[in-house]
Design an enzyme around this catalytic site. Structure first.
Site, PDB file in Angstrom:
ATOM      1  N   LYS A  51       0.471  -1.146   0.334  1.00 55.37           N
ATOM      2  CA  LYS A  51      -0.183   0.181  -0.305  1.00 55.37           C
ATOM      3  C   LYS A  51       0.893   1.273   0.322  1.00 55.37           C
ATOM      4  CE  LYS A  51      -3.724  -2.746   1.790  1.00 55.37           C
ATOM      5  NZ  LYS A  51      -4.183  -3.241   3.035  1.00 55.37           N
ATOM      6  N   GLN A  95      -4.919  -1.926   9.239  1.00 58.41           N
ATOM      7  CA  GLN A  95      -4.651  -3.789   8.460  1.00 58.41           C
ATOM      8  C   GLN A  95      -5.754  -4.404   9.551  1.00 58.41           C
ATOM      9  OE1 GLN A  95      -3.377  -4.474   5.371  1.00 58.41           O
ATOM     10  NE2 GLN A  95      -3.971  -5.570   6.194  1.00 58.41           N
ATOM     11  N   ASP A 118     -11.289   1.547   3.276  1.00 55.82           N
ATOM     12  CA  ASP A 118     -11.491   0.174   2.954  1.00 55.82           C
ATOM     13  C   ASP A 118     -13.617  -0.052   2.699  1.00 55.82           C
ATOM     14  OD1 ASP A 118      -9.830  -1.372   3.111  1.00 55.82           O
ATOM     15  OD2 ASP A 118      -9.206  -1.597   5.113  1.00 55.82           O
TER      16      ASP A 118
END
Ligand code: NAP
Length: 284
Positions: A51, A95, A118
């Site tokens: 990322k 995460q 997300d």
């Protein structure tokens, strides 16, 4: 035809880089994504590194905050609240998975909906199911982009999704439904799974079991999207949920693992960060 998520993602990231390169002049700054990593699980470290690399390529500012496995839930929630209040931050991603003593649901709920890159926040999920403007979850969004880029007609087709997780199975099914496919969601209690999957024009597999889907489960000419990321028990190499070698000759299109859905998930994360940034800028 093998759909290369790597190639498509690379093209999308190059287009985004061109777009972001105009932002400093237009808006005075570039989008800022903050990624929080708890602990040092190797797979999570590798996802977070991917990322950061993609952000650097696209020109998005990336801050990775690493916290030890022992961080308390309260401390983590407090950190998220501080980032929510920080006007220089456009996207926040924690995460997953998290250590057992931290509630993933609480973490996801605490991230401000407008910074939820997300697309996991309950308000984003609700908006998706109500066809309201929202941030689409990255993996399902990437899958639809891959199907469209490969020229797969979705409207009127029979789609079967194996898996019903909040992160992949359910939102993929919803996005396929929104594209006017007729969708069946299969799961671990589905009776006679091969009979169900053989009906699919489009088969999306998100189970997490190496090479679970075999050639006898796929109809001739189906489009097969393999979301699974597993370690092959024999070779230790990365592999999908689909027996690629056996199914590839039968499928009209198929995604490889690695190099399929994974890279698309990251480029959609970049796109979501830019969208969150632009929404904030436009609302001023
Ligand atoms: P998950 O939450 O564990 O869900 C797995 C789903 O598979 C469940 O709905 C389960 O059914 C179903 N399932 C399990 N065994 C089955 C069987 N024998 N027959 C039919 N269905 C079965 O997993 P997830 O988070 O959705 O992830 C799935 C896979 O995608 C994993 O390999 C993950 O690493 C990968 N993934 C990849 C990306 C990417 O960017 N490439 C992103 C996210 C996830 P029940 O609901 O009945 O238990």
């Amino acid at each position: 035809m093998i759909i290369s998520g790597k190639e498509l993602s690379s093209k999308l990231k190059t287009d985004m880089r061109d777009e972001v390169s105009t932002f400093t002049e237009k808006y005075g700054r570039v989008p800022h994504l903050v990624v929080i990593l708890v602990g040092d699980d190797p797979a999570s470290v590798s996802y977070v590194t991917g990322k950061a690399k993609a952000s650097e390529f696209v020109g998005i500012r990336n801050t990775t905050i690493r916290k030890p496995e022992t961080i308390s839930e309260d401390e983590l929630l407090e950190l998220i609240r501080r980032l929510n209040a920080d006007d220089s931050v456009d996207g926040i991603l924690v995460q997953l998975p998290l250590p057992e003593h931290i509630s993933e649901a609480k973490v996801i709920e605490t991230i401000d909906k407008s910074k939820d890159v997300d697309g996991f926040h309950p308000l984003n999920v609700a908006a998706l199911w109500q066809k309201q403007p929202c941030t689409l979850p990255c993996t399902p969004k990437g899958i639809i982009k891959m199907l469209k880029a490969a020229g797969v007609e979705i409207k009127g087709k029979r789609a079967v999704v194996i898996g019903r997780s909040n992160i992949v199975g359910l939102p993929v099914a919803k996005l396929l439904l929104d594209e006017n496919a007729t969708v069946t969601i299969a799961h671990s209690r589905t009776a006679d799974l091969p009979a169900v999957t053989r009906e699919a024009d489009i088969l999306v597999v998100a189970i997490g079991k190496p090479r679970f889907v075999t050639a006898d489960m796929v109809s001739e000419g189906a489009a097969v999207i393999d979301v699974g990321v597993n370690r092959d028990p024999e070779t230790g190499k990365l592999c999908g949920d689909v027996d690629f070698a056996d199914i590839e000759p039968k499928a009209s299109v198929i995604t490889p693992v690695p190099g399929g859905v994974g890279p698309m998930t990251i480029s959609c994360l970049m796109e979501n960060t830019i969208e969150c940034f632009l929404r904030k800028t436009a609302s001023r």
